[in-house]
Design a protein around this motif. Structure first.
Motif, PDB file in Angstrom:
ATOM      1  N   VAL A  19       0.737  -1.129   0.168  1.00 44.14           N
ATOM      2  CA  VAL A  19      -0.128   0.006   0.004  1.00 44.14           C
ATOM      3  C   VAL A  19       0.952   1.253  -0.015  1.00 44.14           C
ATOM      4  O   VAL A  19       1.738   1.415   0.909  1.00 44.14           O
ATOM      5  CB  VAL A  19      -0.812   0.063   1.211  1.00 44.14           C
ATOM      6  CG1 VAL A  19      -1.655   1.333   1.345  1.00 44.14           C
ATOM      7  CG2 VAL A  19      -1.796  -1.090   1.272  1.00 44.14           C
ATOM      8  N   PHE A  20       0.581   2.245  -0.963  1.00 45.66           N
ATOM      9  CA  PHE A  20       1.401   3.473  -0.970  1.00 45.66           C
ATOM     10  C   PHE A  20       0.375   4.707  -0.705  1.00 45.66           C
ATOM     11  O   PHE A  20      -0.335   4.862  -1.262  1.00 45.66           O
ATOM     12  CB  PHE A  20       1.903   3.528  -2.478  1.00 45.66           C
ATOM     13  CG  PHE A  20       2.898   2.257  -3.003  1.00 45.66           C
ATOM     14  CD1 PHE A  20       4.370   2.491  -2.769  1.00 45.66           C
ATOM     15  CD2 PHE A  20       2.432   1.313  -3.414  1.00 45.66           C
ATOM     16  CE1 PHE A  20       5.165   1.388  -3.261  1.00 45.66           C
ATOM     17  CE2 PHE A  20       3.200  -0.037  -3.656  1.00 45.66           C
ATOM     18  CZ  PHE A  20       4.583   0.175  -3.491  1.00 45.66           C
ATOM     19  N   LEU A  21       0.984   5.298   0.466  1.00 43.21           N
ATOM     20  CA  LEU A  21       0.219   6.402   0.805  1.00 43.21           C
ATOM     21  C   LEU A  21       0.980   7.700   0.522  1.00 43.21           C
ATOM     22  O   LEU A  21       2.110   7.906   0.822  1.00 43.21           O
ATOM     23  CB  LEU A  21      -0.090   6.243   2.460  1.00 43.21           C
ATOM     24  CG  LEU A  21      -0.820   5.011   2.838  1.00 43.21           C
ATOM     25  CD1 LEU A  21      -0.941   5.120   4.273  1.00 43.21           C
ATOM     26  CD2 LEU A  21      -2.196   5.004   2.220  1.00 43.21           C
ATOM     27  N   LYS A  49      -1.645  -8.013   2.679  1.00 40.23           N
ATOM     28  CA  LYS A  49      -1.216  -9.493   3.069  1.00 40.23           C
ATOM     29  C   LYS A  49      -0.285  -9.575   4.236  1.00 40.23           C
ATOM     30  O   LYS A  49       0.441  -8.570   4.410  1.00 40.23           O
ATOM     31  CB  LYS A  49      -0.854 -10.419   1.945  1.00 40.23           C
ATOM     32  CG  LYS A  49       0.371 -10.023   1.327  1.00 40.23           C
ATOM     33  CD  LYS A  49       0.903 -11.090   0.369  1.00 40.23           C
ATOM     34  CE  LYS A  49      -0.040 -11.371  -0.920  1.00 40.23           C
ATOM     35  NZ  LYS A  49       0.699 -12.057  -2.036  1.00 40.23           N
ATOM     36  N   GLY A  50      -0.251 -10.607   4.940  1.00 35.20           N
ATOM     37  CA  GLY A  50       0.715 -10.854   5.965  1.00 35.20           C
ATOM     38  C   GLY A  50       2.138 -10.319   5.233  1.00 35.20           C
ATOM     39  O   GLY A  50       2.407 -11.195   4.376  1.00 35.20           O
ATOM     40  N   GLY A  51       3.031  -9.530   6.143  1.00 34.68           N
ATOM     41  CA  GLY A  51       4.459  -9.581   5.239  1.00 34.68           C
ATOM     42  C   GLY A  51       4.310  -8.109   4.418  1.00 34.68           C
ATOM     43  O   GLY A  51       5.551  -7.667   3.836  1.00 34.68           O
ATOM     44  N   GLY A  52       3.154  -7.818   3.831  1.00 35.45           N
ATOM     45  CA  GLY A  52       3.120  -6.837   2.852  1.00 35.45           C
ATOM     46  C   GLY A  52       3.663  -5.496   3.244  1.00 35.45           C
ATOM     47  O   GLY A  52       3.619  -5.344   4.588  1.00 35.45           O
ATOM     48  N   VAL A  53       4.294  -4.654   2.422  1.00 30.32           N
ATOM     49  CA  VAL A  53       4.729  -3.636   2.612  1.00 30.32           C
ATOM     50  C   VAL A  53       3.911  -2.376   2.674  1.00 30.32           C
ATOM     51  O   VAL A  53       3.125  -2.156   1.645  1.00 30.32           O
ATOM     52  CB  VAL A  53       5.980  -3.289   1.664  1.00 30.32           C
ATOM     53  CG1 VAL A  53       6.531  -1.881   1.793  1.00 30.32           C
ATOM     54  CG2 VAL A  53       6.880  -4.537   2.010  1.00 30.32           C
ATOM     55  N   LEU A  54       3.734  -1.482   3.844  1.00 32.35           N
ATOM     56  CA  LEU A  54       3.207  -0.209   3.790  1.00 32.35           C
ATOM     57  C   LEU A  54       4.412   0.772   3.495  1.00 32.35           C
ATOM     58  O   LEU A  54       5.187   0.873   3.967  1.00 32.35           O
ATOM     59  CB  LEU A  54       2.694   0.086   5.136  1.00 32.35           C
ATOM     60  CG  LEU A  54       1.906   1.364   5.317  1.00 32.35           C
ATOM     61  CD1 LEU A  54       0.743   1.822   4.408  1.00 32.35           C
ATOM     62  CD2 LEU A  54       1.685   1.808   6.643  1.00 32.35           C
ATOM     63  N   PHE A  55       4.090   1.676   2.540  1.00 34.86           N
ATOM     64  CA  PHE A  55       4.963   2.743   2.227  1.00 34.86           C
ATOM     65  C   PHE A  55       4.097   4.122   2.396  1.00 34.86           C
ATOM     66  O   PHE A  55       2.808   4.297   1.957  1.00 34.86           O
ATOM     67  CB  PHE A  55       5.501   2.932   0.806  1.00 34.86           C
ATOM     68  CG  PHE A  55       6.029   4.040   0.312  1.00 34.86           C
ATOM     69  CD1 PHE A  55       7.380   4.249   0.600  1.00 34.86           C
ATOM     70  CD2 PHE A  55       5.090   4.819  -0.497  1.00 34.86           C
ATOM     71  CE1 PHE A  55       7.897   5.538   0.301  1.00 34.86           C
ATOM     72  CE2 PHE A  55       6.041   6.191  -0.831  1.00 34.86           C
ATOM     73  CZ  PHE A  55       7.132   6.536  -0.645  1.00 34.86           C
ATOM     74  N   SER A  56       4.600   5.130   3.142  1.00 34.06           N
ATOM     75  CA  SER A  56       4.207   6.468   3.237  1.00 34.06           C
ATOM     76  C   SER A  56       5.105   7.607   3.053  1.00 34.06           C
ATOM     77  O   SER A  56       6.043   7.653   3.615  1.00 34.06           O
ATOM     78  CB  SER A  56       3.161   6.509   4.602  1.00 34.06           C
ATOM     79  OG  SER A  56       2.781   7.686   4.681  1.00 34.06           O
ATOM     80  N   LEU A  57       4.601   8.693   2.216  1.00 32.51           N
ATOM     81  CA  LEU A  57       5.565   9.755   1.887  1.00 32.51           C
ATOM     82  C   LEU A  57       5.201  10.965   2.679  1.00 32.51           C
ATOM     83  O   LEU A  57       3.624  11.375   2.507  1.00 32.51           O
ATOM     84  CB  LEU A  57       5.389   9.938   0.443  1.00 32.51           C
ATOM     85  CG  LEU A  57       6.258  10.993   0.093  1.00 32.51           C
ATOM     86  CD1 LEU A  57       8.003  10.916  -0.017  1.00 32.51           C
ATOM     87  CD2 LEU A  57       5.951  11.611  -1.338  1.00 32.51           C
ATOM     88  N   SER A  58       5.691  11.664   3.502  1.00 34.72           N
ATOM     89  CA  SER A  58       5.269  13.045   3.871  1.00 34.72           C
ATOM     90  C   SER A  58       6.619  13.942   4.225  1.00 34.72           C
ATOM     91  O   SER A  58       7.584  13.642   4.371  1.00 34.72           O
ATOM     92  CB  SER A  58       4.879  12.655   5.595  1.00 34.72           C
ATOM     93  OG  SER A  58       3.750  11.736   5.455  1.00 34.72           O
ATOM     94  N   PRO A  59       6.050  15.186   3.853  1.00 31.00           N
ATOM     95  CA  PRO A  59       7.163  16.168   3.893  1.00 31.00           C
ATOM     96  C   PRO A  59       7.626  16.574   5.144  1.00 31.00           C
ATOM     97  O   PRO A  59       8.733  17.274   5.345  1.00 31.00           O
ATOM     98  CB  PRO A  59       6.462  17.400   3.152  1.00 31.00           C
ATOM     99  CG  PRO A  59       5.032  17.180   3.296  1.00 31.00           C
ATOM    100  CD  PRO A  59       4.884  15.844   3.585  1.00 31.00           C
ATOM    101  N   THR A  60       7.000  16.383   6.291  1.00 30.58           N
ATOM    102  CA  THR A  60       7.489  16.988   7.706  1.00 30.58           C
ATOM    103  C   THR A  60       7.847  15.952   8.806  1.00 30.58           C
ATOM    104  O   THR A  60       7.141  14.752   8.608  1.00 30.58           O
ATOM    105  CB  THR A  60       6.556  17.970   8.196  1.00 30.58           C
ATOM    106  OG1 THR A  60       5.423  17.256   8.830  1.00 30.58           O
ATOM    107  CG2 THR A  60       6.045  18.937   7.159  1.00 30.58           C
ATOM    108  N   TYR A  61       8.756  16.301   9.700  1.00 29.21           N
ATOM    109  CA  TYR A  61       8.684  15.366  10.937  1.00 29.21           C
ATOM    110  C   TYR A  61       7.554  14.980  11.517  1.00 29.21           C
ATOM    111  O   TYR A  61       7.505  13.844  11.984  1.00 29.21           O
ATOM    112  CB  TYR A  61       9.846  15.921  11.644  1.00 29.21           C
ATOM    113  CG  TYR A  61      11.383  16.162  11.122  1.00 29.21           C
ATOM    114  CD1 TYR A  61      11.972  15.012  10.915  1.00 29.21           C
ATOM    115  CD2 TYR A  61      12.070  17.250  10.820  1.00 29.21           C
ATOM    116  CE1 TYR A  61      13.248  14.834  10.230  1.00 29.21           C
ATOM    117  CE2 TYR A  61      13.215  17.314  10.082  1.00 29.21           C
ATOM    118  CZ  TYR A  61      14.023  15.964   9.848  1.00 29.21           C
ATOM    119  OH  TYR A  61      15.205  16.139   9.097  1.00 29.21           O
ATOM    120  N   ASN A  62       6.917  16.057  11.920  1.00 26.62           N
ATOM    121  CA  ASN A  62       5.603  15.699  12.650  1.00 26.62           C
ATOM    122  C   ASN A  62       4.754  14.665  12.123  1.00 26.62           C
ATOM    123  O   ASN A  62       4.322  13.945  12.885  1.00 26.62           O
ATOM    124  CB  ASN A  62       4.687  17.009  12.744  1.00 26.62           C
ATOM    125  CG  ASN A  62       5.550  18.267  13.013  1.00 26.62           C
ATOM    126  OD1 ASN A  62       6.446  18.597  12.337  1.00 26.62           O
ATOM    127  ND2 ASN A  62       5.220  18.982  14.172  1.00 26.62           N
TER     128      ASN A  62
END
Ligand code: SAH
Length: 251
Positions: free
Chosen positions: A166-168, A185-198
Motif C-alpha cells: 500500500v502506497f500512501l 497480506k501478511g508481510g506486505g509493505v506499507l509505504f508512506s511519504l510525508s514532507p514533515t517530521y511531525n
C-alpha cells in the motif's frame, strides 16, 4: 517503425520534448520547428532535422520522462523517491497494489509500470484529480493496469484485501494506517511519504504493533556534470521533498 499516434521523445543536446506523432502537427522549439510527419516510418534511435538545421534524435519515452513532463495539479512524487519506494517495497510484475491519493498520477504511472500486467487500485477524494491522473496514465499506455476509485480513504478505507503493498501520499496518513493494514497480506509493505517530521512521527506511532521493520529514509540525489577535465556536481539540487516511511505487516 514509428507511426501516427505514437508518443516519442525528441532529443537535441540537453533539450527533450515529448510529442505525439501526427501528420498535421509541428513541434515549435527555440531550436527551430520539427514537422512531426517526418517521424513517420523512421525508427527509434533515428534522427530528424529542425527548420534551423538542428538534429533531433528520436528516443522511446521512459516512465521517468513521462513523469517529468506530465500535466500536474498537485505536488508529485519525484522520481528519486519513486525509485526507492518501488525497489524497497519489493513489488514486481503481476502484483496487486493499492495507492492513495492519486493526485496527478505520477506515482500511479510508476506503480503501473512496475506491476504490469498486475493492478494498481488508486484512490482519491477529488474527481478532477482522478480524471487528470487517468489522462496521464493513459498517455503512458498503462490505463489497463490501473483502477481509479473516488473515495475518502480516511473514512471508508480500501475495498481490496491480500495486496502486496500500500502506497500512501496523503496529508494525514495516520488516519488510514488501520485500513492499509486490513488491505495488506501478511508481510506486505506499507509505504508512506510525508514532507514533515511531525507527520512521520504520527505515522510511525500509529504503525507500532501492526508493522515491523519500520524504517524512514530521505533520498538526496546529486547530479554530476561530466565533462572531460572539469567534471563536478551541478550547483543546484532538490533539497527536500519528503520522508519515506516503510513497514511490513504483522498479524
Ligand atoms: N502521489 C501523487 C500526489 C498526491 S497529492 C502524485 O505523484 O501525483 C495528495 C492527494 O491526496 C491529493 O490528490 C488529495 O486529493 C488526496 N487526498 C487527500 N485526502 C484524501 C482522502 N481522505 N482520501 C483520498 N484521497 C485524499
Amino acid at each position: 517503425m514509428i507511426s501516427e499516434g505514437d508518443r516519442v521523445l525528441l532529443v537535441s543536446g540537453e533539450d527533450k520534448f515529448l510529442v505525439k506523432v501526427s501528420q498535421n502537427s509541428t513541434l515549435q522549439t527555440h531550436l527551430g520547428e520539427v514537422k512531426l510527419k517526418e517521424l513517420i516510418g523512421k525508427g527509434i534511435g533515428d534522427s530528424v532535422k529542425s527548420s534551423s538545421g538542428r538534429t533531433f534524435f528520436i528516443v522511446k519515452p521512459l516512465p521517468v520522462d513521462m513523469i517529468m513532463k506530465l500535466r500536474r495539479m498537485t505536488q508529485i512524487v519525484y522520481p528519486k523517491d519513486i525509485s526507492f519506494a518501488v525497489f524497497y517495497s519489493g513489488i514486481s510484475s503481476g502484483d496487486k497494489v493499492v495507492e492513495a491519493g492519486c493526485g496527478s498520477g505520477a506515482m500511479t504511472l510508476a506503480l503501473a509500470h512496475a506491476v504490469k500486467p498486475g493492478k494498481v487500485f488508486s484512490y482519491d477524494v477529488r474527481e478532477d484529480f482522478i480524471s487528470l491522473a487517468k489522462e496521464n496514465v493513459e498517455k503512458a499506455g498503462l490505463l489497463d493496469c490501473v483502477e481509479f476509485k473516488l473515495k475518502d480513504v480516511y473514512k471508508d478505507g480500501f475495498d481490496e484485501d491480500d495486496v502486496e503493498a500500500v502506497f500512501l501520499d496523503l496529508p494525514e496518513p495516520w488516519r488510514c494506517i488501520e485500513y492499509a493494514w486490513e488491505a495488506l497480506k501478511g508481510g506486505g509493505v506499507l509505504f508512506s511519504l510525508s514532507p514533515t517530521y511531525n507527520q512521520i512521527e504520527r505515522t510511525c506511532r500509529e504503525m507500532l504493533g501492526k508493522f515491523v521493520l519500520i524504517e524512514v529514509f530521505e533520498v538526496l540525489v546529486r547530479r554530476i556534470l561530466a565533462r572531460e577535465g572539469r567534471t563536478r556536481p551541478f550547483e543546484r539540487m532538490v533539497g527536500h521533498t519528503g520522508f519515506l516511511v516503510f513497514g511490513r505487516k504483522i498479524r
